[in-house]
Design a protein around this motif. Sequence first.
Motif, PDB file in Angstrom:
ATOM      1  N   HIS A 153       0.827  -1.212   0.000  1.00  0.00           N
ATOM      2  CA  HIS A 153       0.000   0.000   0.000  1.00  0.00           C
ATOM      3  C   HIS A 153       0.864   1.265   0.000  1.00  0.00           C
ATOM      4  CE1 HIS A 153      -3.363  -2.697   0.714  1.00  0.00           C
ATOM      5  NE2 HIS A 153      -2.710  -3.186   1.769  1.00  0.00           N
ATOM      6  N   LEU A 154       1.924   1.203  -0.790  1.00  0.00           N
ATOM      7  CA  LEU A 154       2.846   2.324  -0.939  1.00  0.00           C
ATOM      8  C   LEU A 154       2.774   2.846  -2.371  1.00  0.00           C
ATOM      9  CD1 LEU A 154       5.973   0.754   0.829  1.00  0.00           C
ATOM     10  CD2 LEU A 154       4.478   2.525   1.780  1.00  0.00           C
ATOM     11  N   PRO A 155       3.182   4.093  -2.612  1.00  0.00           N
ATOM     12  CA  PRO A 155       3.248   4.579  -4.000  1.00  0.00           C
ATOM     13  C   PRO A 155       4.268   3.771  -4.790  1.00  0.00           C
ATOM     14  CG  PRO A 155       4.292   6.127  -2.482  1.00  0.00           C
ATOM     15  CD  PRO A 155       3.586   5.113  -1.634  1.00  0.00           C
ATOM     16  N   ARG A 156       4.064   3.655  -6.096  1.00  0.00           N
ATOM     17  CA  ARG A 156       4.928   2.818  -6.928  1.00  0.00           C
ATOM     18  C   ARG A 156       6.388   3.246  -6.843  1.00  0.00           C
ATOM     19  NH1 ARG A 156       2.843  -0.435 -10.880  1.00  0.00           N
ATOM     20  NH2 ARG A 156       4.586   0.039 -12.265  1.00  0.00           N
ATOM     21  N   ILE A 157       6.630   4.550  -6.679  1.00  0.00           N
ATOM     22  CA  ILE A 157       8.011   5.017  -6.640  1.00  0.00           C
ATOM     23  C   ILE A 157       8.754   4.437  -5.439  1.00  0.00           C
ATOM     24  CG2 ILE A 157       7.567   7.106  -5.299  1.00  0.00           C
ATOM     25  CD1 ILE A 157       9.975   6.701  -8.299  1.00  0.00           C
ATOM     26  N   ALA A 158       8.018   4.085  -4.371  1.00  0.00           N
ATOM     27  CA  ALA A 158       8.665   3.468  -3.209  1.00  0.00           C
ATOM     28  C   ALA A 158       9.260   2.113  -3.584  1.00  0.00           C
ATOM     29  CB  ALA A 158       7.666   3.317  -2.070  1.00  0.00           C
ATOM     30  N   GLY A 159       8.582   1.399  -4.480  1.00  0.00           N
ATOM     31  CA  GLY A 159       9.116   0.127  -4.956  1.00  0.00           C
ATOM     32  C   GLY A 159      10.373   0.316  -5.768  1.00  0.00           C
ATOM     33  N   HIS A 160      10.407   1.370  -6.570  1.00  0.00           N
ATOM     34  CA  HIS A 160      11.607   1.649  -7.361  1.00  0.00           C
ATOM     35  C   HIS A 160      12.780   2.034  -6.453  1.00  0.00           C
ATOM     36  CE1 HIS A 160       9.484   1.198 -11.096  1.00  0.00           C
ATOM     37  NE2 HIS A 160       8.624   2.148 -10.793  1.00  0.00           N
ATOM     38  N   ARG A 161      12.490   2.775  -5.380  1.00  0.00           N
ATOM     39  CA  ARG A 161      13.561   3.124  -4.429  1.00  0.00           C
ATOM     40  C   ARG A 161      14.137   1.868  -3.802  1.00  0.00           C
ATOM     41  NH1 ARG A 161       9.752   7.102  -2.400  1.00  0.00           N
ATOM     42  NH2 ARG A 161      10.154   9.134  -3.365  1.00  0.00           N
ATOM     43  N   LYS A 162      13.259   0.952  -3.394  1.00  0.00           N
ATOM     44  CA  LYS A 162      13.739  -0.295  -2.804  1.00  0.00           C
ATOM     45  C   LYS A 162      14.513  -1.109  -3.834  1.00  0.00           C
ATOM     46  CE  LYS A 162      13.993  -3.281   0.579  1.00  0.00           C
ATOM     47  NZ  LYS A 162      14.765  -2.984   1.813  1.00  0.00           N
ATOM     48  N   GLY A 163      14.064  -1.042  -5.079  1.00  0.00           N
ATOM     49  CA  GLY A 163      14.760  -1.748  -6.148  1.00  0.00           C
ATOM     50  C   GLY A 163      16.177  -1.255  -6.348  1.00  0.00           C
ATOM     51  N   VAL A 164      16.405   0.048  -6.176  1.00  0.00           N
ATOM     52  CA  VAL A 164      17.749   0.613  -6.292  1.00  0.00           C
ATOM     53  C   VAL A 164      18.655   0.033  -5.215  1.00  0.00           C
ATOM     54  CG1 VAL A 164      19.107   2.730  -6.088  1.00  0.00           C
ATOM     55  CG2 VAL A 164      17.017   2.726  -7.448  1.00  0.00           C
ATOM     56  N   GLU A 165      18.118  -0.171  -4.009  1.00  0.00           N
ATOM     57  CA  GLU A 165      18.914  -0.787  -2.939  1.00  0.00           C
ATOM     58  C   GLU A 165      19.383  -2.181  -3.344  1.00  0.00           C
ATOM     59  OE1 GLU A 165      16.945  -0.794   0.824  1.00  0.00           O
ATOM     60  OE2 GLU A 165      16.302   1.299   0.653  1.00  0.00           O
ATOM     61  N   ARG A 166      18.520  -2.933  -4.017  1.00  0.00           N
ATOM     62  CA  ARG A 166      18.898  -4.267  -4.481  1.00  0.00           C
ATOM     63  C   ARG A 166      19.963  -4.185  -5.558  1.00  0.00           C
ATOM     64  NH1 ARG A 166      18.043  -7.020  -0.234  1.00  0.00           N
ATOM     65  NH2 ARG A 166      15.853  -7.375   0.278  1.00  0.00           N
ATOM     66  N   VAL A 167      19.878  -3.186  -6.413  1.00  0.00           N
ATOM     67  CA  VAL A 167      20.905  -3.002  -7.440  1.00  0.00           C
ATOM     68  C   VAL A 167      22.270  -2.855  -6.783  1.00  0.00           C
ATOM     69  CG1 VAL A 167      21.815  -1.387  -9.169  1.00  0.00           C
ATOM     70  CG2 VAL A 167      19.394  -2.015  -9.202  1.00  0.00           C
ATOM     71  N   GLN A 168      22.346  -2.043  -5.745  1.00  0.00           N
ATOM     72  CA  GLN A 168      23.616  -1.831  -5.054  1.00  0.00           C
ATOM     73  C   GLN A 168      24.132  -3.138  -4.448  1.00  0.00           C
ATOM     74  OE1 GLN A 168      21.841   1.216  -2.553  1.00  0.00           O
ATOM     75  NE2 GLN A 168      23.071   2.806  -3.538  1.00  0.00           N
ATOM     76  N   GLU A 169      23.233  -3.893  -3.825  1.00  0.00           N
ATOM     77  CA  GLU A 169      23.623  -5.144  -3.168  1.00  0.00           C
ATOM     78  C   GLU A 169      24.079  -6.193  -4.175  1.00  0.00           C
ATOM     79  OE1 GLU A 169      21.465  -8.787  -0.708  1.00  0.00           O
ATOM     80  OE2 GLU A 169      20.567  -6.791  -0.656  1.00  0.00           O
ATOM     81  N   ILE A 170      23.273  -6.411  -5.215  1.00  0.00           N
ATOM     82  CA  ILE A 170      23.581  -7.446  -6.203  1.00  0.00           C
ATOM     83  C   ILE A 170      24.837  -7.095  -6.994  1.00  0.00           C
ATOM     84  CG2 ILE A 170      22.753  -8.607  -8.284  1.00  0.00           C
ATOM     85  CD1 ILE A 170      21.362  -9.529  -5.705  1.00  0.00           C
TER      86      ILE A 170
END
Length: 261
Positions: free
Chosen positions: A34-51
């Motif tokens: 129940h978050l705005p879609r951009i919040a998912g993209h922000r979390k996705g960037v964190e995964r980019v850094q980790e992977i």
Amino acid sequence: MNIYCDKSKLNPLKLPRHIGIVMDGNGRWASKKHLPRIAGHRKGVERVQEITEFCGNIGIEALTLFAFSDENWRRPEEEVGGIMGLLRWYIRKEHKRITENNVRFRVIGDRRKLSSDIIELISALEKDTYHNTGMHLCVALSYGSHGEILRAVRKIVEKVKENLIYPDDIDEQIFESCLDTQGLPPLDMFIRTSGEYRVSNFLLWQLAYAELFFNEVLWPDFDTEKLIELLKQYSLRERRFGMTPEQVSLKQNESAIYLKR
């Protein structure tokens, strides 16, 4: 999680040289929470850094991430603007670390649709990492494989018109030298997250002999442990490239002996 402790779980002789990932599911991850879609993209960037950091540390030679497709420009203007803002933030934030970690950064795709300031940020990072010798980090941005192939064809036509090559000279090597991914190792492993079973116009030429993995996990939840599990599955696959199992086994033994020298 300490990502460095996981190297022992993997056989270095059976790792892919080049991994391509369609990072799908950011919007659905946000909607479920129940978050705005951009919040998912922000979390996705964190995964980019980790992977990215993990792949560099285990010896992957190239990592290509599908960040924004040519078709994604059709999304709502607010979401596109948010993604572009995240891109600016990521490049500025990671510029120093990418450069100092010996990573070679590259963006593939049609840059003409990007804003001038983003193009400048990309070009500066590419320039500053050009002479690095570590992992290639390749970001597919405003990218579609059909467009990439057409660009390659146009380059070849120009070479023929300028008498640099003749039509009979055109082979796979010349064609690949005109693709956005020229100079990268062959694509060995394709991963798509979020449970979708499509390649979605991503690296179509390069996918010819890649091993395909479709994972149910949404990209913001795709951590290094999940990548390790897929890498283990990859190591169990027999990649024959038209050869017999006996020929493959002989070739692997010869490679192992060479690496031990």
